[in-house]
Design a protein around this motif. Structure first.
Motif, PDB file in Angstrom:
ATOM      1  N   ARG A 304     -27.498   2.573  -2.219  1.00  0.00           N
ATOM      2  CA  ARG A 304     -27.253   2.476  -3.665  1.00  0.00           C
ATOM      3  C   ARG A 304     -25.797   2.775  -4.000  1.00  0.00           C
ATOM      4  NH1 ARG A 304     -27.039   5.967  -7.928  1.00  0.00           N
ATOM      5  NH2 ARG A 304     -27.499   7.772  -6.614  1.00  0.00           N
ATOM      6  N   ARG A 305     -25.238   3.813  -3.367  1.00  0.00           N
ATOM      7  CA  ARG A 305     -23.860   4.204  -3.677  1.00  0.00           C
ATOM      8  C   ARG A 305     -22.846   3.224  -3.092  1.00  0.00           C
ATOM      9  NH1 ARG A 305     -23.531   9.431  -5.609  1.00  0.00           N
ATOM     10  NH2 ARG A 305     -21.506   8.693  -6.373  1.00  0.00           N
ATOM     11  N   ILE A 306     -23.178   2.597  -1.977  1.00  0.00           N
ATOM     12  CA  ILE A 306     -22.302   1.550  -1.423  1.00  0.00           C
ATOM     13  C   ILE A 306     -22.216   0.379  -2.390  1.00  0.00           C
ATOM     14  CG2 ILE A 306     -22.125  -0.209   0.388  1.00  0.00           C
ATOM     15  CD1 ILE A 306     -23.223   1.897   2.346  1.00  0.00           C
ATOM     16  N   ALA A 309     -20.075   1.205  -5.404  1.00  0.00           N
ATOM     17  CA  ALA A 309     -18.638   1.177  -5.092  1.00  0.00           C
ATOM     18  C   ALA A 309     -18.117  -0.256  -5.036  1.00  0.00           C
ATOM     19  CB  ALA A 309     -18.387   1.886  -3.763  1.00  0.00           C
ATOM     20  N   LYS A 310     -18.892  -1.146  -4.422  1.00  0.00           N
ATOM     21  CA  LYS A 310     -18.480  -2.549  -4.328  1.00  0.00           C
ATOM     22  C   LYS A 310     -18.401  -3.205  -5.711  1.00  0.00           C
ATOM     23  CE  LYS A 310     -20.279  -4.995  -0.896  1.00  0.00           C
ATOM     24  NZ  LYS A 310     -19.151  -5.312   0.020  1.00  0.00           N
ATOM     25  N   GLN A 311     -19.336  -2.845  -6.585  1.00  0.00           N
ATOM     26  CA  GLN A 311     -19.330  -3.396  -7.939  1.00  0.00           C
ATOM     27  C   GLN A 311     -18.097  -2.958  -8.724  1.00  0.00           C
ATOM     28  OE1 GLN A 311     -23.102  -2.129  -9.505  1.00  0.00           O
ATOM     29  NE2 GLN A 311     -24.289  -3.624  -8.318  1.00  0.00           N
ATOM     30  N   PRO A 316     -15.823  -0.079   0.652  1.00  0.00           N
ATOM     31  CA  PRO A 316     -16.444   0.900   1.559  1.00  0.00           C
ATOM     32  C   PRO A 316     -15.952   0.654   2.990  1.00  0.00           C
ATOM     33  CG  PRO A 316     -18.083  -0.145   0.142  1.00  0.00           C
ATOM     34  CD  PRO A 316     -16.828  -0.951   0.024  1.00  0.00           C
ATOM     35  N   PHE A 317     -15.383   1.690   3.615  1.00  0.00           N
ATOM     36  CA  PHE A 317     -14.823   1.481   4.953  1.00  0.00           C
ATOM     37  C   PHE A 317     -15.398   2.427   6.010  1.00  0.00           C
ATOM     38  CE2 PHE A 317     -12.483   5.197   3.884  1.00  0.00           C
ATOM     39  CZ  PHE A 317     -11.876   5.690   5.035  1.00  0.00           C
TER      40      PHE A 317
END
Length: 572
Positions: A304-306, A309-311, A316-317
């Motif tokens: 969910r948090r990934i 972040a993308k939105q 994400p790395f």
């Protein structure tokens, strides 16, 4: 004062050899040969060497067994460090001085395992500062004072090898590891090139390959390095993950790349945030993922948090999973996390600084299932495996990536026209230039124990943790911080004094309970009987976090700890 008077009587070469043999045996004989060239004298024509001649040479001149020969008569009150080797005729003073230092160390080692001795002779900082002069001066101290400094330092040192020292994840004192540390200091070399550390560089190569095999990477493939602790190993992982995704960051910096985001559990080690701060990524770019009641990362919250972040346009790395959290000893679900990392093409790092030692155990290594899918792993043998501090490895699955990320081609160290295989010049893949030899302790202990020896050690510590858990889970005056048998040797609990046992569970009770563990810990230290850590976590007030990594500990010591907590806390 002339040197002859300072030493008392300078012995001739042969007399010196006799004296050296009296208190060092064969070592003195060999040192004499090296110093005076006896080992290099050509044999007379036709003479046959007696293969037992060295063994037959007497170590002393007395007939008493055990030997009662006195040491060389050296008065340290008139000697300084300048009278030791490489000073001319400094051999007698050097041998005697080092032997006395060894005697001090051996006495300390023996006391460390003596349960009748204190774990700590606690003094407050101002007391120690006032009681001794620790300041540095322009004039040198005598060797007599230097030996006193050694004794004083160890007198107030914490006996981390004591069977009743449970304060940190790194405990114990392994004799082979200690010997290896002494040898490493005597060799006093640097790990950046094969030419100045040939054996140590090779041992690092074979040891890291073996560790990668234990992780499950085929044939031990990949790369790695020993670093100054798990925090630096974790930072290496973040550095390499960033370079893998955006190699241009090495030359152009963070301004040339998008906003990066890393993910780790709310129970993870603080070094993940510290690494982000040091690398210019920023602590705000480290997203903490929720954990379940046992302290394990919740994969659904990670995903969910990934997506969040993308939105927002972030990249994400890195996901840093934990195998053995510092407080609860929890193991994140690595297989589920690996699936998510694969799905979103994110570097997966596993911080197994504390839990990596369980890979040695056939009984417990299942707790790290999925670690073989990681891109990098931190593993600290100085924790669960009992290797003397410091010994931390960062292991990377992709060979050559660490070199590309960190190399700077310093031509005064890493010349390309050397006459040996340059792949053994490992210094350019490290952030450090000067790098301590940390591998020899682990390598020598592994040779001495074998993998089965480490396995027995790990299994014993986990059995002791289960023993403690079973003793206190239903014992009056104890409450477990979470339900169920611990996965690692971390046993987390509150001690409830009699005055709080019948109190209603409200804010006043929590405020009073919060003070219990610190007060008991303070009394432990003042009595010197044992040491165990405590901390708050989230909405939970101070509780004891018991960890066991010392193979010297026994059921007797666990029983003692329980009784000591009750003795020290019953009046609170």
């Amino acid at each position: 004062m002339p040197r002859e008077i300072k030493i008392g009587l300078l012995l001739p070469q042969r007399a010196w050899c006799q004296a050296a043999q009296k208190f060092t045996g064969g070592i003195g004989t060999k040192l004499c040969a090296l110093l005076y060239g006896d080992a290099e004298k050509p044999m007379e024509t036709g003479a046959k060497e007696d293969p037992g001649s060295e063994e037959k040479r007497p170590a002393c001149t007395c007939n008493t067994k055990p030997c009662s020969c006195p040491k060389a008569d050296v008065n340290y009150a008139f000697l300084h460090s300048t009278d030791l080797l490489p000073a001319c005729h400094g051999e007698v003073a050097t041998m005697s001085f080092l032997q006395d230092v060894v005697d001090i160390l051996l006495q300390y080692v023996a006391k460390s395992f003596d349960r009748s001795t204190k774990v700590i002779d606690f003094h407050y900082p101002n007391e120690l500062l006032q009681e001794y002069n620790w300041e540095l001066a322009d004039q040198p101290q005598t060797l007599e004072e230097i030996l006193l400094n050694c004794r004083t330092t160890l007198k107030y040192a914490i006996k981390t090898g004591h069977p009743r020292y449970f304060n940190q994840l790194s405990t114990g004192l392994d004799m082979v590891g200690l010997a290896a540390d002494w040898l490493t200091s005597a060799a006093n070399t640097n790990m950046f090139t094969y030419e100045i550390a040939p054996v140590f560089v090779l041992l690092e190569y074979v040891t890291l390959r073996k560790m990668r095999e234990m992780i499950g990477w085929p044939g031990g493939c990949g790369d790695g390095i020993f670093s100054p602790g798990g925090a630096i190993s974790n930072m290496y992982a973040m550095l390499i993950a960033r370079f893998k995704m955006f190699p241009e960051v090495k030359e152009k910096g963070m301004a040339a790349i998008p906003r990066l985001v890393a993910f780790t559990s709310e129970h993870s080690h603080f070094s993940v945030k510290k690494g982000a701060a040091a690398l210019g990524i920023g602590t705000d770019s480290v997203v903490l993922i929720r954990c379940d009641e046992r302290g394990k990362m919740i994969p659904s919250d990670l995903e969910r948090r990934i997506l969040e972040a993308k939105q927002k346009g972030f990249v994400p790395f890195l996901v840093s999973a934990t195998a053995g959290t510092t407080v609860y000893g929890a193991f994140d679900p690595l297989i589920a996390i690996a699936d998510i990392c694969k799905k979103y093409k994110i570097w997966m790092h596993v911080d197994a600084a504390w839990g990596g030692g369980l890979l040695m155990s056939r009984k417990h290594k299942w707790k790290l299932n999925g670690v073989e899918r990681a891109n990098s792993v931190t593993w600290n043998p100085h924790k669960m495996m009992g290797v003397p501090l410091q010994c931390s490895a960062l292991l990377v699955r992709e060979e050559g990536l660490m070199q590309s990320c960190n190399q700077m081609h310093a031509s005064y160290l890493f010349q390309q026209d050397k006459h040996y295989d340059l792949s053994y010049d490992t210094g350019d893949k490290a952030l450090q230039c000067g790098r301590h030899v940390d591998v020899f302790k682990l390598w020598l202990m592994w040779r001495a124990k074998g993998t089965i020896g480490f396995e027995a050690q790990v299994d014993k510590c986990l059995e002791l943790a289960e023993y403690l858990y079973n003793k206190i889970k239903n014992r009056e005056g104890y409450e477990m911080v979470f339900d169920g048998k611990p996965q690692h040797t971390n046993v987390c609990f509150w001690y409830i004094p009699p005055t709080l046992r019948d109190m209603e569970d409200n804010e006043e009770r929590m405020n009073r309970l919060m003070k219990v563990a610190p007060l008991i810990k303070a009394r432990m230290m003042e009595y010197g009987t044992t040491m165990v850590s405590y901390q708050p976590l989230g909405d939970k007030v101070n509780f004891f976090r018991m960890v066991i990594s010392n193979p010297a500990a026994s059921h007797q010591d666990i029983d003692f700890l329980i009784e000591e907590i009750e003795r020290l806390g019953q009046d609170l």
